[in-house]
Design an enzyme around this catalytic site. Structure first.
Site, mmCIF file in Angstrom:
data_model
loop_
_atom_site.group_PDB
_atom_site.id
_atom_site.type_symbol
_atom_site.label_atom_id
_atom_site.label_comp_id
_atom_site.label_asym_id
_atom_site.label_seq_id
_atom_site.Cartn_x
_atom_site.Cartn_y
_atom_site.Cartn_z
ATOM 1 N N CYS A 382 0.829 -1.208 0.000
ATOM 2 C CA CYS A 382 0.000 0.000 0.000
ATOM 3 C C CYS A 382 0.866 1.261 0.000
ATOM 4 O O CYS A 382 1.468 1.572 -1.009
ATOM 5 C CB CYS A 382 -0.972 -0.044 1.163
ATOM 6 S SG CYS A 382 -2.469 0.878 0.797
ATOM 7 N N HIS A 508 -3.452 -4.932 0.435
ATOM 8 C CA HIS A 508 -2.807 -5.475 1.638
ATOM 9 C C HIS A 508 -2.860 -7.004 1.625
ATOM 10 O O HIS A 508 -3.800 -7.592 2.159
ATOM 11 C CB HIS A 508 -3.530 -4.978 2.896
ATOM 12 C CG HIS A 508 -3.355 -3.524 3.155
ATOM 13 N ND1 HIS A 508 -2.311 -3.038 3.914
ATOM 14 C CD2 HIS A 508 -4.077 -2.455 2.768
ATOM 15 C CE1 HIS A 508 -2.408 -1.718 3.978
ATOM 16 N NE2 HIS A 508 -3.465 -1.333 3.295
ATOM 17 N N GLU A 510 -1.297 -9.029 3.374
ATOM 18 C CA GLU A 510 -1.126 -9.601 4.719
ATOM 19 C C GLU A 510 -2.436 -10.072 5.342
ATOM 20 O O GLU A 510 -2.454 -10.982 6.158
ATOM 21 C CB GLU A 510 -0.418 -8.612 5.649
ATOM 22 C CG GLU A 510 -1.190 -7.348 6.035
ATOM 23 C CD GLU A 510 -1.002 -6.185 5.064
ATOM 24 O OE1 GLU A 510 -0.671 -6.438 3.894
ATOM 25 O OE2 GLU A 510 -1.225 -5.023 5.489
HETATM 26 N N1 GLN Z 1 -2.182 6.801 2.708
HETATM 27 C C1 GLN Z 1 -2.277 6.022 1.530
HETATM 28 C C2 GLN Z 1 -3.638 6.132 0.876
HETATM 29 O O1 GLN Z 1 -4.589 6.513 1.490
HETATM 30 C C3 GLN Z 1 -1.918 4.572 1.780
HETATM 31 C C4 GLN Z 1 -2.878 3.858 2.671
HETATM 32 C C5 GLN Z 1 -2.338 2.572 3.227
HETATM 33 O O2 GLN Z 1 -1.143 2.316 3.207
HETATM 34 N N2 GLN Z 1 -3.198 1.751 3.790
HETATM 35 O O3 GLN Z 1 -3.779 5.822 -0.277
#
Ligand code: GLN
Length: 552
Positions: A382, A508, A510
């Site tokens: 992410c 994600h 994970e």
């Molecule tokens: N801050 C970033 C976004 O909103 C990444 C979010 C995250 O890593 N979960 O896109």
């Protein structure tokens, strides 16, 4: 009709109620029962999505896009069953729904009260989950500690619930602490007695006690706890500290906890079978053949729970490679100040997890640059993918000042930016891109080598996206897109061509990793880290103690 197990906790928090609940779920499941688990959180937030990790630890995201308590992560990892919004209830949700009904006129003419309106709503949330599938057992874990003011409506609701479904169809399990007092060289049962007393005051008599302890509980102490707490002796279960959390179901099985539960609930099944779990999870966790060390560079590294699923998924990737993954937790701001080499020169892999906000960003970028230039395997998640893209834009494509509009609204090169539909969003709760989405994987890539599938589903939690305007330039310079969201052509996965293993995802992974089914990206990342050793080193004793690293 399913049977119900209510799990409460007493004496102190952090006794591992989530892991105990998940382990009971696993144990019952291994007897062929269909189980589901629910977490009740007594706080007023509608969900933990708006809390920061210092308050709450990780926010776990389900397939259907609910932002939930991290205990749901344990439930999924132990039982392998996907959870949903229905599996996590908060006081905020309960009140929200009751107040909406009141405004709608559903209680017209009546006074709306905690009892019965709030407690009814809580009971309904349990039934709603029970109706949602074909379950033999529904396990409800009540968050917090008995005696907390905000937990009372939940306790009253589960008390009533048991009365309504009939005593033989529900049981109460209470997790307590039996502390060891060094000066007296004794285990003390008084806190457990008090905690059970507190439960009884509100009408709940536990049927089973799980006693957390550092020392073995003797026969005599067990008898004492049974006598004073009004439970059968065989129902006083010792929950001693174990080396690895995945041993807990086995520890319960040895003490025949499953048989006690079956008897109390009047259930009959085949015996439990945890052989595969033991062989594929517990064995490599306790006695791995190899080791590797990877750095996780984040903002909340001092908190154990902030990147819970990431750390677990790394361990799972280790299980698949018969490897213990030592995790060196590095603060992004330290790298920002002192440079990457100081922290990363001895690691075989780098992982940059998700995050929000500006703090530590430049440190993450420095770390990624170091991994890219020194050919250290890298996995970005992410925000980790977003920072990898920014780093590439700046250092390889020569785009000075490249950034995400999250951190620099007026950047000349918005590598990461908001989609049209996100630009008008003002509300903060539950408005990100959330939950499972399809992703098409490009063949003949590292990514495909890991997945071996053309279409995968992965969970999201972010607002910003890779800006497609830069795709062509990036590809010319050696960073390719290896996964896309088919409908909107959104970039989901990137990888570097000229690097042993450099993969990053907008989602994600994970959240989908299980100890007995490690996520492909984590499995391959750990494998690449292992291959990054000069030679594969056998694990030597004492290695665990090395400074700054921990096996869990
Ligand atoms: N801050 C970033 C976004 O909103 C990444 C979010 C995250 O890593 N979960 O896109």
């Amino acid at each position: 009709m399913p049977k119900y197990i209510f799990i409460t906790g007493g004496v102190v928090s952090s006794l591992g109620k989530g892991i105990a609940s998940a382990s009971i779920g696993k144990l019952l499941q291994s007897r062929g029962l269909r189980v589901t688990l629910q977490k009740m959180d007594p706080y007023l937030n509608v969900d933990p999505g708006t809390m920061n990790p210092y308050q709450h630890g990780e926010v776990y995201v389900t397939e259907d896009g609910a932002e939930t308590d991290l205990d749901l992560g344990h439930y999924e990892r132990f039982t392998g069953i996907a959870t949903s919004q229905l599996n996590n209830v908060t006081t905020g949700q309960i009140y929200y729904s009751v107040i909406m009904k009141e405004r709608h006129g559903d209680y017209l003419g009546g006074t709306v009260q905690v009892v019965p309106h709030i407690t009814n709503e809580i009971k309904e949330s349990i039934r709603r989950l029970a109706r949602h599938g074909h379950f033999d057992v529904v396990i409800c874990e009540v968050g917090g500690t008995v005696g907390d003011i905000e937990g009372l409506p939940f306790l009253e609701a589960i008390r009533q619930f048991r009365q309504e479904v009939g005593r033989g169809n529900a049981i109460n399990i209470h997790l307590t602490l039996v502390p060891y007092i060094r000066a007296a060289e004794e285990l003390k049962t008084k806190p457990t007695q008090h905690s059970v007393g507190k439960l009884r005051e509100i009408g709940i008599q536990p049927d089973i006690l799980l006693c957390r302890t550092e020392k073995t509980i003797s026969r005599k102490i067990r008898e004492k706890i049974a006598l004073f707490c009004n439970v059968d002796e065989e129902a006083v279960i010792q929950a001693k500290d174990v080396k690895d959390i995945y041993e807990v179901p086995l520890m319960f099985k040895v003490q025949k906890l499953d048989r006690v539960i079956m008897r109390l609930l009047g259930l009959k099944t085949k015996g439990s079978d945890l052989a595969r779990w033991e062989k594929e999870v517990v064995e490599p966790a306790l006695r791995p053949k190899y080791f590797t060390k990877v750095a996780v560079v984040g903002k909340y590294i001092e908190l154990q729970d902030a990147y819970k699923s990431v750390y677990e998924a790394l361990r799972h990737g280790g299980f698949a490679n018969n490897t213990r993954v030592f995790i060196k937790k590095v603060d992004a701001e330290s790298i920002q100040k002192w440079g990457a080499e100081k922290y990363l020169k001895n690691v075989q892999g780098l992982l940059v997890p998700g995050g929000f906000g500006n703090r530590g960003i430049e440190g993450k970028i420095k770390a990624i640059r170091y991994a890219r230039e020194n050919k250290i395997p890298f996995l970005g998640l992410c925000l980790g993918m977003q920072t990898a893209s920014i780093e590439f834009a700046r250092s390889v494509c020569g785009l000075k000042g490249a950034n995400s509009t999250e951190f620099d609204k007026g950047t000349a090169h918005p590598i990461i930016s908001l989609l049209e539909e996100q630009q008008s969003v003002k509300e903060m709760g539950g408005t990100m891109r959330l939950g499972a989405n399809p992703c098409r994987v490009k063949r003949h890539t590292r990514t495909y080598e890991a997945y071996k599938k053309d279409l995968v589903y992965e969970r999201h939690r972010h607002r910003y996206e890779f800006n497609n305007k830069y795709r062509k330039l990036f590809a010319q310079k050696g960073l390719i897109v290896t996964g896309v969201y088919p409908k909107g052509e959104l970039v989901e996965i990137i990888e570097l061509k000229d690097h042993p293993w450099f993969v990053a995802s907008q989602f994600h992974p994970e959240f989908r990793s299980k100890p007995d089914e490690p996520h492909p990206l984590f499995r391959e990342f750990v494998r690449a880290s292992l291959q990054n050793h000069q030679t594969l080193k056998a694990l030597s004793p004492g290695e665990d103690e090395e400074e700054g690293i921990s096996p869990k």
